[in-house]
Scaffold this motif. Sequence first.
Motif, PDB file in Angstrom:
ATOM      1  N   PRO A 127       0.851  -1.194   0.000  1.00 37.67           N
ATOM      2  CA  PRO A 127       0.000   0.000   0.000  1.00 37.67           C
ATOM      3  C   PRO A 127       0.891   1.252   0.000  1.00 37.67           C
ATOM      4  CG  PRO A 127      -0.619  -1.537   1.745  1.00 37.67           C
ATOM      5  CD  PRO A 127       0.717  -1.960   1.247  1.00 37.67           C
ATOM      6  N   TYR A 128       0.514   2.251  -0.797  1.00 35.91           N
ATOM      7  CA  TYR A 128       1.319   3.476  -0.813  1.00 35.91           C
ATOM      8  C   TYR A 128       0.462   4.688  -1.149  1.00 35.91           C
ATOM      9  CZ  TYR A 128       1.449   3.526  -5.993  1.00 35.91           C
ATOM     10  OH  TYR A 128       1.119   3.594  -7.325  1.00 35.91           O
ATOM     11  N   MET A 129       1.001   5.866  -0.835  1.00 34.73           N
ATOM     12  CA  MET A 129       0.358   7.135  -1.116  1.00 34.73           C
ATOM     13  C   MET A 129       1.365   8.058  -1.782  1.00 34.73           C
ATOM     14  SD  MET A 129      -1.770   7.864   2.434  1.00 34.73           S
ATOM     15  CE  MET A 129      -0.675   7.109   3.640  1.00 34.73           C
ATOM     16  N   ILE A 130       0.857   9.059  -2.481  1.00 37.19           N
ATOM     17  CA  ILE A 130       1.687  10.068  -3.128  1.00 37.19           C
ATOM     18  C   ILE A 130       1.376  11.430  -2.500  1.00 37.19           C
ATOM     19  CG2 ILE A 130       2.190  11.299  -5.277  1.00 37.19           C
ATOM     20  CD1 ILE A 130       3.214   8.452  -5.288  1.00 37.19           C
ATOM     21  N   ALA A 131       2.428  12.183  -2.188  1.00 37.18           N
ATOM     22  CA  ALA A 131       2.258  13.531  -1.643  1.00 37.18           C
ATOM     23  C   ALA A 131       2.978  14.535  -2.531  1.00 37.18           C
ATOM     24  CB  ALA A 131       2.813  13.604  -0.224  1.00 37.18           C
ATOM     25  N   ASP A 163       1.447  20.201  -9.925  1.00 36.58           N
ATOM     26  CA  ASP A 163       0.586  19.124 -10.416  1.00 36.58           C
ATOM     27  C   ASP A 163       1.333  18.255 -11.423  1.00 36.58           C
ATOM     28  OD1 ASP A 163      -1.327  20.321  -8.884  1.00 36.58           O
ATOM     29  OD2 ASP A 163      -2.536  21.064 -10.558  1.00 36.58           O
ATOM     30  N   GLU A 164       2.232  18.875 -12.186  1.00 38.63           N
ATOM     31  CA  GLU A 164       2.983  18.136 -13.199  1.00 38.63           C
ATOM     32  C   GLU A 164       3.885  17.085 -12.565  1.00 38.63           C
ATOM     33  OE1 GLU A 164       6.203  18.927 -16.848  1.00 38.63           O
ATOM     34  OE2 GLU A 164       5.434  20.610 -15.646  1.00 38.63           O
ATOM     35  N   LYS A 165       4.640  17.489 -11.539  1.00 34.30           N
ATOM     36  CA  LYS A 165       5.527  16.525 -10.872  1.00 34.30           C
ATOM     37  C   LYS A 165       4.728  15.464 -10.132  1.00 34.30           C
ATOM     38  CE  LYS A 165       9.725  19.307 -10.455  1.00 34.30           C
ATOM     39  NZ  LYS A 165       9.345  20.346 -11.421  1.00 34.30           N
ATOM     40  N   ARG A 166       3.585  15.864  -9.583  1.00 32.20           N
ATOM     41  CA  ARG A 166       2.695  14.898  -8.931  1.00 32.20           C
ATOM     42  C   ARG A 166       2.254  13.830  -9.929  1.00 32.20           C
ATOM     43  NH1 ARG A 166      -3.021  17.277  -8.370  1.00 32.20           N
ATOM     44  NH2 ARG A 166      -2.797  16.882 -10.607  1.00 32.20           N
ATOM     45  N   ASP A 167       1.790  14.266 -11.083  1.00 30.42           N
ATOM     46  CA  ASP A 167       1.289  13.320 -12.085  1.00 30.42           C
ATOM     47  C   ASP A 167       2.402  12.430 -12.635  1.00 30.42           C
ATOM     48  OD1 ASP A 167      -1.176  14.426 -11.678  1.00 30.42           O
ATOM     49  OD2 ASP A 167      -1.138  15.686 -13.485  1.00 30.42           O
ATOM     50  N   GLU A 168       3.602  12.989 -12.778  1.00 36.20           N
ATOM     51  CA  GLU A 168       4.745  12.189 -13.223  1.00 36.20           C
ATOM     52  C   GLU A 168       5.052  11.081 -12.222  1.00 36.20           C
ATOM     53  OE1 GLU A 168       7.899  14.961 -13.623  1.00 36.20           O
ATOM     54  OE2 GLU A 168       7.231  15.761 -15.565  1.00 36.20           O
ATOM     55  N   LEU A 169       4.995  11.430 -10.933  1.00 37.14           N
ATOM     56  CA  LEU A 169       5.303  10.436  -9.901  1.00 37.14           C
ATOM     57  C   LEU A 169       4.226   9.367  -9.833  1.00 37.14           C
ATOM     58  CD1 LEU A 169       7.207   9.510  -7.699  1.00 37.14           C
ATOM     59  CD2 LEU A 169       6.047  11.043  -6.093  1.00 37.14           C
ATOM     60  N   ILE A 170       2.969   9.761  -9.961  1.00 43.27           N
ATOM     61  CA  ILE A 170       1.880   8.777  -9.971  1.00 43.27           C
ATOM     62  C   ILE A 170       2.077   7.790 -11.120  1.00 43.27           C
ATOM     63  CG2 ILE A 170      -0.592   8.452 -10.334  1.00 43.27           C
ATOM     64  CD1 ILE A 170      -1.010  11.179  -8.957  1.00 43.27           C
ATOM     65  N   LYS A 171       2.384   8.306 -12.303  1.00 42.40           N
ATOM     66  CA  LYS A 171       2.568   7.457 -13.489  1.00 42.40           C
ATOM     67  C   LYS A 171       3.732   6.492 -13.287  1.00 42.40           C
ATOM     68  CE  LYS A 171       3.321   7.759 -18.496  1.00 42.40           C
ATOM     69  NZ  LYS A 171       3.517   8.681 -19.649  1.00 42.40           N
ATOM     70  N   LEU A 172       4.858   6.992 -12.763  1.00 43.39           N
ATOM     71  CA  LEU A 172       6.023   6.142 -12.550  1.00 43.39           C
ATOM     72  C   LEU A 172       5.751   5.068 -11.499  1.00 43.39           C
ATOM     73  CD1 LEU A 172       8.995   5.489 -13.075  1.00 43.39           C
ATOM     74  CD2 LEU A 172       9.606   7.216 -11.357  1.00 43.39           C
ATOM     75  N   CYS A 173       5.061   5.443 -10.418  1.00 43.67           N
ATOM     76  CA  CYS A 173       4.758   4.471  -9.363  1.00 43.67           C
ATOM     77  C   CYS A 173       3.801   3.396  -9.854  1.00 43.67           C
ATOM     78  CB  CYS A 173       4.189   5.185  -8.141  1.00 43.67           C
ATOM     79  SG  CYS A 173       5.403   6.124  -7.189  1.00 43.67           S
ATOM     80  N   LYS A 174       2.804   3.792 -10.620  1.00 43.16           N
ATOM     81  CA  LYS A 174       1.882   2.797 -11.181  1.00 43.16           C
ATOM     82  C   LYS A 174       2.638   1.775 -12.023  1.00 43.16           C
ATOM     83  CE  LYS A 174      -2.458   5.418 -11.541  1.00 43.16           C
ATOM     84  NZ  LYS A 174      -3.418   6.031 -12.499  1.00 43.16           N
ATOM     85  N   GLY A 228       2.993  -1.542 -10.043  1.00 39.01           N
ATOM     86  CA  GLY A 228       1.937  -2.371 -10.609  1.00 39.01           C
ATOM     87  C   GLY A 228       0.532  -2.041 -10.162  1.00 39.01           C
ATOM     88  N   HIS A 229       0.354  -0.947  -9.428  1.00 40.74           N
ATOM     89  CA  HIS A 229      -0.993  -0.553  -9.001  1.00 40.74           C
ATOM     90  C   HIS A 229      -0.983   0.913  -8.594  1.00 40.74           C
ATOM     91  CE1 HIS A 229       0.021  -0.947  -4.583  1.00 40.74           C
ATOM     92  NE2 HIS A 229       0.980  -1.671  -5.136  1.00 40.74           N
ATOM     93  N   ALA A 230      -2.164   1.482  -8.505  1.00 40.36           N
ATOM     94  CA  ALA A 230      -2.312   2.910  -8.214  1.00 40.36           C
ATOM     95  C   ALA A 230      -2.165   3.183  -6.719  1.00 40.36           C
ATOM     96  CB  ALA A 230      -3.674   3.395  -8.698  1.00 40.36           C
ATOM     97  N   PRO A 231      -1.827   4.420  -6.351  1.00 44.51           N
ATOM     98  CA  PRO A 231      -1.759   4.774  -4.921  1.00 44.51           C
ATOM     99  C   PRO A 231      -3.146   4.752  -4.301  1.00 44.51           C
ATOM    100  CG  PRO A 231      -1.540   6.737  -6.280  1.00 44.51           C
ATOM    101  CD  PRO A 231      -1.480   5.565  -7.212  1.00 44.51           C
ATOM    102  N   MET A 232      -3.219   4.440  -3.014  1.00 49.99           N
ATOM    103  CA  MET A 232      -4.521   4.428  -2.346  1.00 49.99           C
ATOM    104  C   MET A 232      -4.982   5.841  -2.016  1.00 49.99           C
ATOM    105  SD  MET A 232      -3.422   2.833   1.349  1.00 49.99           S
ATOM    106  CE  MET A 232      -2.190   3.593   2.420  1.00 49.99           C
TER     107      MET A 232
END
Length: 305
Positions: A240-244, A249-260, A264-268
Amino acid sequence: MYEGNGKKIAFLTDSSSDIPAELAEKYGIDVIGFPINLEGKEYIERQDVTNEEFYELMRAAKGVPTTAAITQLQWVDIYKEYVEAGVTDLVHVSINSNGSSTYNNAYKAIEMLSEECPGHTMKIHLIDSHTYSMPFGWYLCECARQVEEGAPLDSCLKEMQDKLARVEICLSAYSLKQMKKSGRVSAAAAVVGDLMGIRPIISLNDGISKVESKVRGDASVQPAMVKWVSSRVDNVKAMPYMIAYTSSDEKRDELIKLCKKSFGHAPMCVFQLGGVISANTGPDCVAIVFEGKPRRLADYAVPLP
């Protein structure tokens, strides 16, 4: 607040939890704002300024923001309101005690409450989160949700504390300006770091921060963060993980994409860091919050022969 089975259970925290307003309202969690001073003016977090406004104030300021603890007298007055409302159990989860005297002030306020309200029977479950931001805010929301669904309070508290013992943070700031201002890195190191594009990869475990590595260039930051997180768990696909994030917003979205892609799954959960936290990290920060093995420093103690 939950009412049922002869109990009236309330949930309380401070604004360093970064619980979004909609979640706090949904689960009946009261959030007390921290005072933040910047350029001689005091702001109460969540009341006087939005996150975005505070980021801009930080960028424009010559000085560095400072935060003050929530006092014993404030906590006593808050606790009295719950007593007068007939609350039987108050769940109060606090900012890391190593980073603020707020927890100790709350602890002392419990003793003072007995003098202010002699004979009161309200039970205060005061919990030191040993961390910051939604890493404890999220689990308080989960605790409140489970209680609302009828789960026993004791088991919910036990589960929340188990989660808090496992949570770690990996973060990086894209500018060292704020850390230089606050003294968290030397002025010389910050200037050289910014000139050379050096970015620190920082861990936060059990309330203690540590520079795990340094990378050059913004493009290297997020892959290094993902690599370090992956080294801390046995199976990232089950992690389980979260993104802060703060202002980008650009760096946030980049990190979400890389983590997914990497996990192998989206942040909770994806959340924004508030004023108390960004006062220390600066307005240009991203972080990965994740659950691993029990990480409390006491768990690392070498057993005696």
